[in-house]
Design an enzyme around this catalytic site. Structure first.
Site, PDB file in Angstrom:
ATOM      1  N   ASP A  68      42.133 -56.913 -49.188  1.00 12.63           N
ATOM      2  CA  ASP A  68      41.337 -58.416 -48.726  1.00 12.63           C
ATOM      3  C   ASP A  68      40.218 -58.553 -49.924  1.00 12.63           C
ATOM      4  O   ASP A  68      39.426 -58.506 -49.935  1.00 12.63           O
ATOM      5  CB  ASP A  68      40.680 -58.582 -47.195  1.00 12.63           C
ATOM      6  CG  ASP A  68      40.568 -60.078 -46.424  1.00 12.63           C
ATOM      7  OD1 ASP A  68      40.040 -60.724 -47.818  1.00 12.63           O
ATOM      8  OD2 ASP A  68      40.255 -60.235 -45.740  1.00 12.63           O
ATOM      9  N   VAL A  69      40.316 -59.769 -50.361  1.00 13.35           N
ATOM     10  CA  VAL A  69      38.919 -59.551 -51.159  1.00 13.35           C
ATOM     11  C   VAL A  69      37.888 -60.442 -50.734  1.00 13.35           C
ATOM     12  O   VAL A  69      37.004 -60.415 -52.059  1.00 13.35           O
ATOM     13  CB  VAL A  69      39.320 -60.036 -53.223  1.00 13.35           C
ATOM     14  CG1 VAL A  69      40.496 -59.980 -53.433  1.00 13.35           C
ATOM     15  CG2 VAL A  69      39.679 -61.803 -52.194  1.00 13.35           C
ATOM     16  N   TYR A 162      37.491 -76.650 -53.449  1.00 14.58           N
ATOM     17  CA  TYR A 162      38.719 -75.060 -54.653  1.00 14.58           C
ATOM     18  C   TYR A 162      37.690 -75.563 -55.946  1.00 14.58           C
ATOM     19  O   TYR A 162      37.445 -74.451 -56.976  1.00 14.58           O
ATOM     20  CB  TYR A 162      39.995 -76.140 -53.733  1.00 14.58           C
ATOM     21  CG  TYR A 162      41.059 -75.173 -55.120  1.00 14.58           C
ATOM     22  CD1 TYR A 162      41.563 -73.523 -55.178  1.00 14.58           C
ATOM     23  CD2 TYR A 162      41.358 -75.830 -56.405  1.00 14.58           C
ATOM     24  CE1 TYR A 162      42.386 -73.442 -55.989  1.00 14.58           C
ATOM     25  CE2 TYR A 162      42.550 -75.391 -57.539  1.00 14.58           C
ATOM     26  CZ  TYR A 162      43.185 -73.826 -57.277  1.00 14.58           C
ATOM     27  OH  TYR A 162      43.849 -73.599 -57.780  1.00 14.58           O
ATOM     28  N   LYS A 166      36.997 -73.158 -58.606  1.00  7.50           N
ATOM     29  CA  LYS A 166      37.418 -72.594 -59.797  1.00  7.50           C
ATOM     30  C   LYS A 166      36.563 -72.970 -61.282  1.00  7.50           C
ATOM     31  O   LYS A 166      36.301 -71.966 -62.285  1.00  7.50           O
ATOM     32  CB  LYS A 166      38.665 -73.374 -59.861  1.00  7.50           C
ATOM     33  CG  LYS A 166      39.419 -73.112 -58.853  1.00  7.50           C
ATOM     34  CD  LYS A 166      39.904 -71.652 -59.242  1.00  7.50           C
ATOM     35  CE  LYS A 166      41.164 -70.925 -57.797  1.00  7.50           C
ATOM     36  NZ  LYS A 166      41.446 -70.222 -58.634  1.00  7.50           N
TER      37      LYS A 166
HETATM   38  P1  NAI Z   1      49.782 -68.232 -53.571  1.00 12.17           P
HETATM   39  O1  NAI Z   1      49.207 -68.976 -53.036  1.00 12.17           O
HETATM   40  O2  NAI Z   1      51.632 -68.204 -54.173  1.00 12.17           O
HETATM   41  O3  NAI Z   1      49.323 -67.341 -54.661  1.00 12.17           O
HETATM   42  C1  NAI Z   1      47.972 -66.645 -53.739  1.00 12.17           C
HETATM   43  C2  NAI Z   1      48.286 -65.382 -52.931  1.00 12.17           C
HETATM   44  O4  NAI Z   1      46.622 -64.898 -53.044  1.00 12.17           O
HETATM   45  C3  NAI Z   1      48.850 -65.374 -52.240  1.00 12.17           C
HETATM   46  O5  NAI Z   1      49.747 -63.578 -52.018  1.00 12.17           O
HETATM   47  C4  NAI Z   1      48.104 -64.482 -51.205  1.00 12.17           C
HETATM   48  O6  NAI Z   1      48.402 -64.171 -49.735  1.00 12.17           O
HETATM   49  C5  NAI Z   1      46.822 -64.305 -51.918  1.00 12.17           C
HETATM   50  N1  NAI Z   1      45.819 -64.173 -51.103  1.00 12.17           N
HETATM   51  C6  NAI Z   1      44.868 -65.355 -50.535  1.00 12.17           C
HETATM   52  N2  NAI Z   1      43.710 -64.725 -49.983  1.00 12.17           N
HETATM   53  C7  NAI Z   1      43.378 -63.064 -50.089  1.00 12.17           C
HETATM   54  C8  NAI Z   1      42.490 -62.416 -49.633  1.00 12.17           C
HETATM   55  N3  NAI Z   1      41.403 -62.883 -49.710  1.00 12.17           N
HETATM   56  N4  NAI Z   1      42.555 -61.244 -50.475  1.00 12.17           N
HETATM   57  C9  NAI Z   1      43.806 -60.481 -50.836  1.00 12.17           C
HETATM   58  N5  NAI Z   1      44.812 -61.143 -51.494  1.00 12.17           N
HETATM   59  C10 NAI Z   1      44.592 -62.794 -50.929  1.00 12.17           C
HETATM   60  O7  NAI Z   1      49.602 -69.516 -55.263  1.00 12.17           O
HETATM   61  P2  NAI Z   1      49.556 -69.155 -55.676  1.00 12.17           P
HETATM   62  O8  NAI Z   1      49.929 -71.143 -56.500  1.00 12.17           O
HETATM   63  O9  NAI Z   1      50.127 -68.325 -56.420  1.00 12.17           O
HETATM   64  O10 NAI Z   1      48.099 -68.734 -57.177  1.00 12.17           O
HETATM   65  C11 NAI Z   1      47.944 -67.616 -57.268  1.00 12.17           C
HETATM   66  C12 NAI Z   1      46.410 -68.138 -57.876  1.00 12.17           C
HETATM   67  O11 NAI Z   1      46.504 -69.392 -58.763  1.00 12.17           O
HETATM   68  C13 NAI Z   1      45.072 -68.616 -57.250  1.00 12.17           C
HETATM   69  O12 NAI Z   1      43.925 -68.214 -57.587  1.00 12.17           O
HETATM   70  C14 NAI Z   1      45.323 -70.218 -57.949  1.00 12.17           C
HETATM   71  O13 NAI Z   1      44.030 -70.825 -57.106  1.00 12.17           O
HETATM   72  C15 NAI Z   1      45.968 -70.447 -59.576  1.00 12.17           C
HETATM   73  N6  NAI Z   1      46.897 -71.654 -59.409  1.00 12.17           N
HETATM   74  C16 NAI Z   1      47.302 -71.859 -59.096  1.00 12.17           C
HETATM   75  C17 NAI Z   1      48.254 -73.046 -59.818  1.00 12.17           C
HETATM   76  C18 NAI Z   1      49.457 -73.612 -59.395  1.00 12.17           C
HETATM   77  O14 NAI Z   1      49.543 -74.984 -59.645  1.00 12.17           O
HETATM   78  N7  NAI Z   1      50.024 -72.901 -58.695  1.00 12.17           N
HETATM   79  C19 NAI Z   1      47.558 -73.910 -60.158  1.00 12.17           C
HETATM   80  C20 NAI Z   1      45.657 -73.106 -61.084  1.00 12.17           C
HETATM   81  C21 NAI Z   1      45.470 -72.123 -60.555  1.00 12.17           C
END
Ligand code: NAI
Length: 258
Positions: A68-69, A162, A166
């Site tokens: 958990d980050v 958010y 970022k």
């Molecule tokens: P997602 O919701 O599928 O992935 C986020 C992941 O982070 C999940 O697996 C979640 O369990 C994990 N997570 C959240 N809080 C956590 C914690 N406290 N400790 C450990 N793990 C934790 O969404 P996505 O889209 O794959 O997001 C991944 C990254 O990409 C994020 O940083 C998001 O902000 C970034 N991002 C996504 C975009 C998109 O269009 N999907 C665009 C720009 C950035």
């Protein structure tokens, strides 16, 4: 150097946070296919198992770790466990992230704490512990890849905390690049635009999506596999003279017509 060698990660180990879904899963696949061993870390081990099960056609080591980050104890315990399994973690990918939507006048303190602690404080703390554990083993060199966002470059109505997190992560990338160059650690970020994942599928399926897509010069959200090239460039020796760079991958969204 041949193209294959340039992007080759054989013999390297990467730690990917939030590796159980979306972009984290894609990053894991990309690094694995380039030859890296993987430490997959997140809160939900069953999701990490899913990612691991997709990576079974090569011989590298892939292990799962609870993380958990937002919790410093969890970060340090996770690194202790990883260090028992892998001789070094050469590539750290700070991908875990979340959002709580709402305008800044309506957001509650808990919203602020949750988003900032996950998206900003987490990457800072994990990077710091990661560097410390490398230096204790006299390991210089290394790569940090932060997953930022185009909302770090331009404001977005209703997603303020958010976007702020970022923007700060993007600047932290530059700050760490400056301060940690002396350890030969390169620190870069990708800033994706819209890629369909759990984080935004509700928005992309809503009526708000169409006007947004019209503002993207390429007129579509990104396909998650279109992150492979940018990820490999920053993670491998192909990007050996890049540090403090923010690689925007957004179909031109940030350069839309005024
Ligand atoms: P997602 O919701 O599928 O992935 C986020 C992941 O982070 C999940 O697996 C979640 O369990 C994990 N997570 C959240 N809080 C956590 C914690 N406290 N400790 C450990 N793990 C934790 O969404 P996505 O889209 O794959 O997001 C991944 C990254 O990409 C994020 O940083 C998001 O902000 C970034 N991002 C996504 C975009 C998109 O269009 N999907 C665009 C720009 C950035």
């Amino acid at each position: 150097m041949t193209t294959n060698k340039l992007f080759n990660l054989e013999g390297k180990t990467a730690l990917v946070t939030g590796a159980g879904s979306g972009i984290g899963q894609e990053i894991s696949k990309t690094l694995y296919n380039a030859g890296a061993n993987l430490a997959l870390a997140a809160r939900r081990k069953e999701k990490l198992e899913e990612t691991k099960s997709m990576l079974n056609n090569k011989s590298q080591n892939v292990e799962i770790f609870s993380l958990d980050v937002t919790e410093e104890n969890s970060i340090s315990d996770c690194l202790v466990e990883i260090n028992k399994t892998f001789a070094s973690v050469d590539i750290l990918v700070n991908n875990a992230g979340m959002t709580i939507v709402g305008t800044l006048d309506k957001n509650e303190e808990d919203d602020w704490n949750n988003v900032i602690n996950t998206n900003l404080r987490g990457p800072w703390a994990l990077s710091k512990f990661w560097l410390k554990s490398r230096l204790e083993k006299d390991q210089k060199d290394g790569v940090i890849l932060n997953v930022s966002s185009i909302t770090g470059e331009a404001a977005q109505k209703g997603n303020g905390i958010y976007a702020i997190s970022k923007a700060a992560l993007t600047h932290m990338t530059r700050q760490m690049a400056l301060e940690w160059a002396k350890y030969n650690v390169r620190v870069n970020a990708i800033a994706p635009g819209y890629f369909r994942t759990d984080l935004n599928s509700e928005f992309l399926d809503s009526e708000m999506s169409d006007p947004m897509i019209k503002r993207v010069p390429l007129r579509r959200p990104g396909n998650i596999t279109e992150l492979e090239g940018p990820i490999l460039l920053l993670a491998s020796d192909a990007g050996s003279y890049m540090t403090g760079s923010i690689l925007v991958v957004d179909g031109g969204h940030l350069v839309r017509d005024l």
